[in-house]
Write an enzyme that holds these catalytic residues in place. Structure first.
Site, PDB file in Angstrom:
ATOM      1  CE  LYS A  67      -4.780   2.171  -6.711  1.00  0.00           C
ATOM      2  NZ  LYS A  67      -3.448   2.797  -6.663  1.00  0.00           N
TER       3      LYS A  67
ATOM      4  CB  SER B 200      -0.927  -0.286  -6.104  1.00  0.00           C
ATOM      5  OG  SER B 200      -1.132   1.096  -6.029  1.00  0.00           O
TER       6      SER B 200
ATOM      7  CB  SER C  29       0.535   3.242  -7.591  1.00  0.00           C
ATOM      8  OG  SER C  29       1.292   2.523  -6.645  1.00  0.00           O
TER       9      SER C  29
END
Lengths: 99, 450
Positions: free
Chosen positions: B59, B134, B158
């Site tokens: 990420k 996310s 997330s």
């Protein structure tokens, strides 16, 4: 608390505190959103019936200190300087705080 | 062998990433790394290490030295990390190849990965649907076959949310278990980095590789592991189950068939979303102060007037990010701090206590990860509606508990999507949580991989 509405002028003031120059449209939009959001968030009052003693940390951490030893400036420091937007020598250029 | 696998992943990325938009930067030099690792295949560290030669996507809020660390924001579009995050250092030491950075919601503010400055990520199961967020890019990359596993971060769900929506396995460790050194903050008292993969074994291997005390992150001194594994003693939370869509309810109850469990009530748990967002906005508004265009991002508009900072932040930060900063500033301002922020901290303490009580009689809580099925891109959601999507996931972050999502699809489910089953255990009992996850993943009634 449930009935309070933050007007768009107040939102612009708060945005200024947060160093964000929001537009008139955004402030209007946010007034609407904040009303909805804060109305919903006020439900926490049903959870908190009386004041609880607040600790300074939510999780109890142990203090970890490293040896008080001088560490020579590393290559990392140069890399960090390279990421500044505007540079003079090894200093980051910043806006004037005094007129 | 390793090189061939990297080539295969790169092929999949070439085929699908333009449409899915799961990745921000792809590191072609990974091929060279693969060659180097192949030379070391006969060495001890390769033989003893299950992650050796495995390929990861990270990420883009986790620092990789020399690589762009954008956090999917225009503000950091030209910012390059100057050091490796501790988790990256650990993975590199184990011989993991880092292939690409994953797209995400900007500064991790979102639940469906539609809030990235680099465009939204699509759900690989059906591109008309959101992948969740996310860490949408991280979950999508795993499901689309771009890597062996990915790393995401979880502050209010997330990792677990996109894992549920993309039908993969995701795990958020206990708070303080994994070092946050090198993770760009969203909520410092809530964030944790965690693994996403197609099966629980891989997730567990990555978890064991990245956990541990780090002198660069003092909050890791909190963590005390309790690695004992027990037979599950299950509590299912009534309020969350009742608040779920029909399909979600049916799937969860199908998974619980033949399981011994108690339906319990945690009054007030539905208020956890309010408690969470108040806490996270306060913390977020504080940690975002550093993005003033001076030190990060090579912002060309920076000039001598002080106004320039306000203009730069206005221009380079997205709408949701600005909303949370302003909300956080409001609730911590002198006039309102007692009524809002202090109350929010008290409410958080109350929720933590409620959960502690549950673990006196049970050793795991089972609920749906998401109370709805994935939504379509054209389904407009107001900011509040988005926040409410996190209703089942925020509790674990508030209390710092380990929590994971396991994909499940019953044979009666004729739709494209299965659901995510969420497992939450007591603090420090990460391995027990992973073990319960394995149990649900491997159930005969689970048709998610068919």
């Amino acid at each position: 608390m449930k009935d309070e509405v933050i007007k768009k002028e107040k939102i612009k003031e708060i945005a200024d505190l947060a160093r964000i120059k929001i537009s008139e449209e955004e402030a209007e939009k946010m007034e609407k959103h904040f009303k909805e959001i804060l109305e919903y968030f006020s439900s926490i009052n049903e959870l908190v019936k009386e004041n609880i003693e607040l600790k300074s940390h939510f999780f109890e951490a142990v203090t970890v200190i490293r040896e008080d030893k001088f560490i020579k400036q590393s290559e990392e420091a140069n890399k960090i300087v390279n990421e500044f937007s505007k540079v003079k020598g090894r200093y980051a250029k910043a806006p004037k705080t005094l007129k | 062998m390793i090189k061939e696998r990297v080539e295969k992943f790169l092929e999949e990325i070439k085929k699908k990433n333009k449409r899915l938009n799961a990745l921000i930067d792809v590191y072609e030099e990974a091929l060279k790394e693969a060659e180097e690792l192949e030379k070391a295949l006969k060495e001890k560290r390769a033989k003893e290490n299950p992650l050796f030669g495995k390929v990861a996507v990270i990420k883009n809020n986790i620092a990789i030295k020399g690589k762009r660390l954008t956090c999917a924001s225009k503000m950091l579009e030209h910012y390059y990390a100057t050091y490796d995050a501790t988790v990256i250092k650990k993975l590199k030491e184990k011989g993991v190849i880092i292939l690409a950075s994953a797209n995400m919601d900007e500064f991790a503010c979102g639940s469906d990965n539609t809030k990235s400055a680099f465009g939204p990520v699509k759900n690989p199961i059906d591109e008309a649907y959101v992948p969740g967020g996310s860490s949408g890019g991280s979950a999508c990359a795993v499901k689309a076959g771009f890597c062996d596993f990915s790393l995401g971060s979880d502050t209010g769900g997330s990792i677990r949310c996109p894992s549920a929506f993309c039908n993969v396995v995701g795990f958020k460790p206990s708070y303080g278990c994994v070092s946050r050194y090198g993770l760009v903050d969203l909520g410092m008292s809530l964030d944790q980095i965690g693994p996403i993969a197609n099966d629980v074994e891989t997730v567990e291997q990555v978890f064991l590789a990245i956990r541990g005390f780090d002198e660069n992150d003092n909050t890791t001194s909190i963590y005390k592991a309790n690695d004992a594994i027990e037979k599950p003693k299950i509590a299912v939370v009534k309020e969350i189950l009742d608040g779920s869509e029909e399909t979600v309810k049916e799937e969860l109850l199908d998974a619980l068939k033949h399981e011994k469990y108690d339906l319990i009530s945690i009054p007030g748990i539905e208020k956890a979303v309010a408690v969470y967002y108040l806490n996270v906005c306060a913390e977020f508004s504080s940690c975002m102060q550093r993005y003033d265009g001076i030190r990060y991002g090579k912002i060309k508009e920076l000039d001598e007037k002080m106004e320039t900072i306000n203009e730069i932040r206005q221009k380079y930060l997205g709408e949701e990010v600005k909303r949370r900063i302003i909300l956080g500033t409001f609730i911590t301002s002198k006039e309102w701090v007692d009524a809002w922020y202090k109350k929010a901290i008290m409410a958080r303490q109350i929720i933590k206590e409620k959960l502690k009580k549950v673990f006196l009689s049970y050793n795991c809580i089972i609920m749906p990860t998401m109370t709805t099925m994935p939504w379509k891109f054209n389904e407009k959601k107001s900011p509040l509606q988005m926040y409410l999507a996190d209703i089942a996931t925020v509790t674990a972050n508030l209390a710092g508990l380990p929590a994971g999502s396991v994909p499940y699809k019953s044979e009666h489910n004729k739709g494209k999507f299965g659901i995510g089953i969420q497992v939450i255990t007591d603090y420090g009992r990460d391995l027990h949580c992973l073990n319960v996850m394995k149990h649900f993943y491997k159930k005969k009634s689970n048709k998610v991989n068919e």
